[in-house]
Design an enzyme around this catalytic site. Structure first.
Site, PDB file in Angstrom:
ATOM      1  N   LYS A  92       2.772   2.171  -3.318  1.00 32.43           N
ATOM      2  CA  LYS A  92       2.244   2.422  -4.152  1.00 32.43           C
ATOM      3  C   LYS A  92       1.354   3.740  -4.426  1.00 32.43           C
ATOM      4  O   LYS A  92       0.871   4.321  -5.074  1.00 32.43           O
ATOM      5  CB  LYS A  92       1.552   1.229  -4.935  1.00 32.43           C
ATOM      6  CG  LYS A  92       0.110   1.220  -4.334  1.00 32.43           C
ATOM      7  CD  LYS A  92      -0.475  -0.100  -4.992  1.00 32.43           C
ATOM      8  CE  LYS A  92      -1.635  -0.451  -4.258  1.00 32.43           C
ATOM      9  NZ  LYS A  92      -2.962   0.026  -4.156  1.00 32.43           N
TER      10      LYS A  92
ATOM     11  N   CYS B  75       0.775  -1.204   0.100  1.00 40.47           N
ATOM     12  CA  CYS B  75       0.018  -0.035   0.038  1.00 40.47           C
ATOM     13  C   CYS B  75       0.757   1.365   0.087  1.00 40.47           C
ATOM     14  O   CYS B  75       0.670   2.169  -1.116  1.00 40.47           O
ATOM     15  CB  CYS B  75      -0.873  -0.019   1.119  1.00 40.47           C
ATOM     16  SG  CYS B  75      -2.160  -1.313   0.987  1.00 40.47           S
TER      17      CYS B  75
HETATM   18  N1  LIG Z   1      -3.411  -5.213   1.300  1.00 46.40           N
HETATM   19  C1  LIG Z   1      -3.827  -4.090   2.082  1.00 46.40           C
HETATM   20  O1  LIG Z   1      -3.255  -3.998   3.186  1.00 46.40           O
HETATM   21  C2  LIG Z   1      -4.854  -2.968   1.582  1.00 46.40           C
HETATM   22  C3  LIG Z   1      -5.189  -2.140   2.617  1.00 46.40           C
HETATM   23  C4  LIG Z   1      -6.281  -1.162   2.048  1.00 46.40           C
HETATM   24  C5  LIG Z   1      -6.317  -1.045   0.665  1.00 46.40           C
HETATM   25  N2  LIG Z   1      -5.875  -1.947  -0.441  1.00 46.40           N
HETATM   26  C6  LIG Z   1      -6.341  -1.914  -1.541  1.00 46.40           C
HETATM   27  O2  LIG Z   1      -7.269  -2.864  -1.863  1.00 46.40           O
HETATM   28  C7  LIG Z   1      -7.099  -3.565  -3.151  1.00 46.40           C
HETATM   29  C8  LIG Z   1      -6.748  -5.055  -3.023  1.00 46.40           C
HETATM   30  O3  LIG Z   1      -5.536  -5.092  -2.293  1.00 46.40           O
HETATM   31  P1  LIG Z   1      -5.090  -6.578  -2.017  1.00 46.40           P
HETATM   32  O4  LIG Z   1      -4.048  -6.492  -1.138  1.00 46.40           O
HETATM   33  O5  LIG Z   1      -6.340  -7.334  -1.266  1.00 46.40           O
HETATM   34  O6  LIG Z   1      -4.969  -7.267  -3.518  1.00 46.40           O
HETATM   35  P2  LIG Z   1      -4.567  -8.748  -3.597  1.00 46.40           P
HETATM   36  O7  LIG Z   1      -3.670  -8.773  -4.811  1.00 46.40           O
HETATM   37  O8  LIG Z   1      -4.039  -9.475  -2.436  1.00 46.40           O
HETATM   38  O9  LIG Z   1      -6.025  -9.262  -4.044  1.00 46.40           O
HETATM   39  C9  LIG Z   1      -6.623  -8.901  -5.575  1.00 46.40           C
HETATM   40  C10 LIG Z   1      -7.581 -10.174  -5.779  1.00 46.40           C
HETATM   41  O10 LIG Z   1      -8.259  -9.651  -7.051  1.00 46.40           O
HETATM   42  C11 LIG Z   1      -8.281 -10.829  -7.960  1.00 46.40           C
HETATM   43  N3  LIG Z   1      -8.558 -10.300  -9.093  1.00 46.40           N
HETATM   44  C12 LIG Z   1      -7.962  -9.750 -10.054  1.00 46.40           C
HETATM   45  N4  LIG Z   1      -8.762  -9.142 -11.215  1.00 46.40           N
HETATM   46  C13 LIG Z   1      -9.938  -9.719 -11.083  1.00 46.40           C
HETATM   47  C14 LIG Z   1     -11.166  -9.965 -11.732  1.00 46.40           C
HETATM   48  N5  LIG Z   1     -11.383  -8.969 -12.776  1.00 46.40           N
HETATM   49  N6  LIG Z   1     -12.228 -10.360 -11.293  1.00 46.40           N
HETATM   50  C15 LIG Z   1     -12.288 -10.927 -10.071  1.00 46.40           C
HETATM   51  N7  LIG Z   1     -11.145 -11.138  -9.240  1.00 46.40           N
HETATM   52  C16 LIG Z   1     -10.003 -10.373  -9.684  1.00 46.40           C
HETATM   53  C17 LIG Z   1      -6.855 -11.471  -7.779  1.00 46.40           C
HETATM   54  O11 LIG Z   1      -6.960 -12.887  -8.517  1.00 46.40           O
HETATM   55  C18 LIG Z   1      -6.574 -11.529  -6.501  1.00 46.40           C
HETATM   56  O12 LIG Z   1      -7.170 -12.755  -5.957  1.00 46.40           O
HETATM   57  C19 LIG Z   1      -5.943  -2.526  -3.702  1.00 46.40           C
HETATM   58  O13 LIG Z   1      -6.482  -1.595  -4.300  1.00 46.40           O
HETATM   59  C20 LIG Z   1      -5.251  -2.144  -2.407  1.00 46.40           C
HETATM   60  O14 LIG Z   1      -4.451  -0.969  -2.768  1.00 46.40           O
HETATM   61  C21 LIG Z   1      -5.124  -3.056   0.246  1.00 46.40           C
END
Ligand SMILES: NC(=O)c1ccc[n+]([C@@H]2O[C@H](COP(=O)([O-])OP(=O)(O)OC[C@H]3O[C@@H](n4cnc5c(N)ncnc54)[C@H](O)[C@@H]3O)[C@@H](O)[C@H]2O)c1
Length: 428
Positions: free
Chosen positions: A262, A259
């Site tokens: 990026k 996070c």
């Molecule tokens: N990880 C954190 O700590 C955190 C905290 C707050 C916000 N975020 C935000 O949340 C979002 C997700 O982060 P994350 O860490 O959970 O990501 P991640 O990479 O762990 O998970 C994303 C998931 O989305 C799936 N995916 C991709 N394209 C898809 C589609 N078209 N249809 C269905 N599924 C699809 C992927 O296969 C994957 O399983 C990002 O924007 C991130 O910036 C993350």
């Protein structure tokens, strides 16, 4: 538990999606989870949890009958009005957010007056407006849109879902915003109900501020090293001022993770694309990059040339209690050490599988003590609790050298020194 809770869909079952799904299932909702990763969905259906997140496996197991997993959108659309989007938004080479996964989800939506996209993914300000325009251009203006940014921290994500500092809902004042507010109502948290652009900015600004705090205290630590002050004393004395606060005043080897790097870069790019040069964030990023490399300087100070030296990294994950290796400082550190001619050995209690995908030429061990065998220096990279209890006498017996660089100011310097080591932390 509430009687009949609104069913929801969660698209993307990564760190955010799976935790959101489990959290709402705990509150009583049926949750339809969708992911394009068929292997991940198969594992989830078998009851396996693809990521390491404390308490998540137990929560998913306890609420299994309310959690449905599929690679297909249709069941989700059939059962739920609210479609939480939690797909990845990684950085592009330019530093902008890559919205291709978000756009793929938007493109897959049918015409509907009864559904809403609820954006949990972190997106640039203006994304909600652009998505609404793109839906309208295709005759899908009936699809509602809500920005509901996520603030969870990996390592305590489920706890953060249950006890959030605040809930932010950005919407146009239609049914969907009300429905999201209602969904979160069992959680006792302040609500910030605002417009979509402001909700998007709250997320980016919050992360940029936290990253700024880290780079700030890292610079103070570096000045402490030059002037003989102890940054831990300084941080405590600063943090007790309620206007400053104690959180995120921990000096170390720089921030990483999926996070901060990026999101800071995305906000800087967003500002630049809008014609504003965000000078402060440029420095925050630069300080962070330099901070990761300071450990190399410390090693050289004590060992001279690193050619032929063996250096052990204790911990690889970007922080403790997660297996997430995205933007971990260990990646930069290992690559720099290898480029300088050192051999790198490493141990991480949880992140080794992920680390193996990203690190080349690193020798992995099954325990901390094993990883220290014949090492010239030990670098604490991740603050895993077990390193706080390491038997430093046993470590000394195995190691060739007597140097411990504590990149997290985590272990007890006296215990390390008592075992005959030279100890160096950050800013002390
Ligand atoms: N990880 C954190 O700590 C955190 C905290 C707050 C916000 N975020 C935000 O949340 C979002 C997700 O982060 P994350 O860490 O959970 O990501 P991640 O990479 O762990 O998970 C994303 C998931 O989305 C799936 N995916 C991709 N394209 C898809 C589609 N078209 N249809 C269905 N599924 C699809 C992927 O296969 C994957 O399983 C990002 O924007 C991130 O910036 C993350």
């Amino acid at each position: 538990m509430a009687s009949v809770r609104e069913p929801i869909a969660v698209i993307g079952t990564g760190y955010v999606g799976l935790v959101t799904a489990a959290g709402f299932a705990e509150l009583g909702s049926e949750v339809w989870c969708v992911d394009i990763d068929a292997a991940k969905i198969a594992r989830l259906e078998r009851g396996e949890i693809p990521i390491y997140e404390p308490g998540l496996a137990e929560s998913v197991a306890a609420n299994r009958e309310r959690l449905h997993f599929s690679t297909e959108l249709a069941p989700a659309l059939g059962h739920a009005r609210l479609l939480f989007v939690a797909v990845g938004t990684p950085p592009t080479y330019s530093g902008d957010a890559d919205l291709s996964a978000v756009n793929a989800v938007v493109d897959a939506m049918p015409r509907s007056n009864d559904h809403a996209l609820v954006m949990k993914s972190t997106v640039p300000v203006g994304t909600g407006a652009a998505i609404r325009r793109s839906l309208a251009e295709r005759g899908k203006e009936g699809f509602a849109y809500v920005s509901c940014p996520e603030f969870l921290k990996e390592g305590s994500a489920l706890d953060d879902f249950r006890h959030p500092d605040r809930i932010v809902v950005g919407d146009d004042g239609d049914w969907a915003g009300d429905a999201v507010v209602e969904l979160y109502s069992p959680l006792d948290a302040p609500l910030v109900r605002t417009d979509i652009a402001s909700a998007e900015m709250i997320k980016l600004a919050a992360n940029a501020f936290l990253a700024t705090k880290i780079s700030f205290i890292n610079e103070i630590a570096n000045v402490c090293e030059e002037t003989g002050a102890d940054v831990l004393e300084v941080a405590r004395g600063m943090g007790l001022d309620q206007r400053i606060g104690t959180h995120f005043l921990k000096p170390g080897i720089g921030f990483g993770g999926s996070c901060f790097p990026k999101d800071v870069s995305a906000l800087k790019q967003l500002a630049g694309n809008s014609g504003y040069h965000f000078q402060l964030l440029t420095s925050v990023i630069e300080v962070n990059e330099l901070q990761k490399r300071r450990v190399i300087g410390k090693l050289q100070k004590h060992l001279g040339s690193l050619v032929g030296k063996r250096v052990t990294l204790l911990g690889l994950a970007f922080k403790a209690n997660t297996d997430d290796m995205r933007e971990a400082s260990s990646l930069v550190l290992a690559a720099r050490l290898q480029a300088d001619g050192a051999t790198v050995t490493a141990y991480d209690p949880v992140a080794e599988t992920e680390a193996r995908k990203l690190m080349v030429g690193v020798q992995f061990a099954d325990s901390a003590l094993e990883s220290l065998a014949d090492s010239d220096a030990c670098v604490i990279v991740t603050e895993w609790p077990e390193f706080g209890e390491l038997d430093w006498s046993a470590a000394a017996e195995r190691m060739r050298g007597r140097l411990v660089i504590d990149g997290r100011n985590f272990v007890d310097p006296e215990a390390v020194r008592a075992a005959g080591f030279v100890y160096e932390g950050i800013g002390r």
